[in-house]
Design a protein around this motif. Sequence first.
Motif, PDB file in Angstrom:
ATOM      1  N   ARG A  79      59.781  26.005 -51.765  1.00  0.00           N
ATOM      2  CA  ARG A  79      59.396  24.591 -51.905  1.00  0.00           C
ATOM      3  C   ARG A  79      58.857  23.997 -50.610  1.00  0.00           C
ATOM      4  O   ARG A  79      58.172  22.982 -50.638  1.00  0.00           O
ATOM      5  CB  ARG A  79      60.569  23.751 -52.409  1.00  0.00           C
ATOM      6  N   THR A  80      59.153  24.610 -49.467  1.00  0.00           N
ATOM      7  CA  THR A  80      58.630  24.084 -48.201  1.00  0.00           C
ATOM      8  C   THR A  80      57.151  24.401 -48.015  1.00  0.00           C
ATOM      9  O   THR A  80      56.513  23.865 -47.125  1.00  0.00           O
ATOM     10  CB  THR A  80      59.409  24.646 -46.991  1.00  0.00           C
ATOM     11  N   VAL A 116      48.522  31.851 -43.251  1.00  0.00           N
ATOM     12  CA  VAL A 116      49.504  32.918 -43.012  1.00  0.00           C
ATOM     13  C   VAL A 116      50.417  32.533 -41.853  1.00  0.00           C
ATOM     14  O   VAL A 116      51.639  32.623 -41.955  1.00  0.00           O
ATOM     15  CB  VAL A 116      48.813  34.276 -42.744  1.00  0.00           C
ATOM     16  N   ALA A 117      49.839  32.076 -40.754  1.00  0.00           N
ATOM     17  CA  ALA A 117      50.647  31.702 -39.589  1.00  0.00           C
ATOM     18  C   ALA A 117      51.611  30.563 -39.920  1.00  0.00           C
ATOM     19  O   ALA A 117      52.798  30.618 -39.568  1.00  0.00           O
ATOM     20  CB  ALA A 117      49.741  31.310 -38.428  1.00  0.00           C
ATOM     21  N   ALA A 121      55.769  30.823 -40.149  1.00  0.00           N
ATOM     22  CA  ALA A 121      56.583  29.920 -39.325  1.00  0.00           C
ATOM     23  C   ALA A 121      57.516  29.084 -40.202  1.00  0.00           C
ATOM     24  O   ALA A 121      58.707  28.944 -39.897  1.00  0.00           O
ATOM     25  CB  ALA A 121      55.684  29.015 -38.489  1.00  0.00           C
ATOM     26  N   ARG A 122      56.982  28.526 -41.286  1.00  0.00           N
ATOM     27  CA  ARG A 122      57.793  27.688 -42.180  1.00  0.00           C
ATOM     28  C   ARG A 122      58.949  28.449 -42.797  1.00  0.00           C
ATOM     29  O   ARG A 122      60.027  27.900 -42.999  1.00  0.00           O
ATOM     30  CB  ARG A 122      56.902  27.143 -43.285  1.00  0.00           C
ATOM     31  N   ALA A 131      57.232  38.797 -45.388  1.00  0.00           N
ATOM     32  CA  ALA A 131      56.629  37.876 -46.355  1.00  0.00           C
ATOM     33  C   ALA A 131      56.445  38.562 -47.706  1.00  0.00           C
ATOM     34  O   ALA A 131      56.711  37.966 -48.760  1.00  0.00           O
ATOM     35  CB  ALA A 131      55.292  37.354 -45.829  1.00  0.00           C
ATOM     36  N   ALA A 132      55.993  39.813 -47.691  1.00  0.00           N
ATOM     37  CA  ALA A 132      55.789  40.545 -48.944  1.00  0.00           C
ATOM     38  C   ALA A 132      57.108  40.739 -49.684  1.00  0.00           C
ATOM     39  O   ALA A 132      57.174  40.571 -50.912  1.00  0.00           O
ATOM     40  CB  ALA A 132      55.137  41.899 -48.664  1.00  0.00           C
ATOM     41  N   ILE A 133      58.152  41.059 -48.950  1.00  0.00           N
ATOM     42  CA  ILE A 133      59.464  41.233 -49.575  1.00  0.00           C
ATOM     43  C   ILE A 133      59.933  39.915 -50.188  1.00  0.00           C
ATOM     44  O   ILE A 133      60.396  39.878 -51.327  1.00  0.00           O
ATOM     45  CB  ILE A 133      60.481  41.775 -48.555  1.00  0.00           C
ATOM     46  N   LEU A 134      59.771  38.823 -49.451  1.00  0.00           N
ATOM     47  CA  LEU A 134      60.172  37.510 -49.960  1.00  0.00           C
ATOM     48  C   LEU A 134      59.376  37.152 -51.217  1.00  0.00           C
ATOM     49  O   LEU A 134      59.934  36.636 -52.182  1.00  0.00           O
ATOM     50  CB  LEU A 134      59.990  36.436 -48.897  1.00  0.00           C
ATOM     51  N   ALA A 135      58.089  37.459 -51.213  1.00  0.00           N
ATOM     52  CA  ALA A 135      57.247  37.173 -52.389  1.00  0.00           C
ATOM     53  C   ALA A 135      57.762  37.915 -53.612  1.00  0.00           C
ATOM     54  O   ALA A 135      57.789  37.362 -54.716  1.00  0.00           O
ATOM     55  CB  ALA A 135      55.795  37.541 -52.102  1.00  0.00           C
TER      56      ALA A 135
END
Length: 143
Positions: A79-80, A116-117, A121-122, A131-135
Amino acid sequence: MEESPRVLALTPFSTDDLVLQALNAGAGGFLQKDLIAGELAAAVRALAAGGLVLSPGIMKKLVSRAPARGAGFLGEKIRTLTDSERDVLALIGAGHPNQSIAETLHLSLASVKTYVARMLARLGLENRTQAAILAHEADLVSA
């Protein structure tokens, strides 16, 4: 400033520790040797374009090994993000390099790099692999 070479690990082994060691050492991808014709060439092109390259089985291992985070935690993190950052995250999770993301979302390459940057950071992430794992954990990647 000269860019560091991109490294693709190719091995018959896929133990969790070996995969994590390679990625932590800076490898841009990790593939098992049981590739079908053309996959290696496509992986090298994707890596050269800045993408993350992981065998589907290896991605599943990494996602399953990631610390369990509840849906509330992931939802709060996601949500951020702006809609554009969320779209970029989903495409990173699908293994797209920046150029492909730019073409898919009709953005400039500079805009994608900015997204991406900001997104990293967020979310408090260090790299595209995280990031890929989180996605994947957040079900942003369609099967």
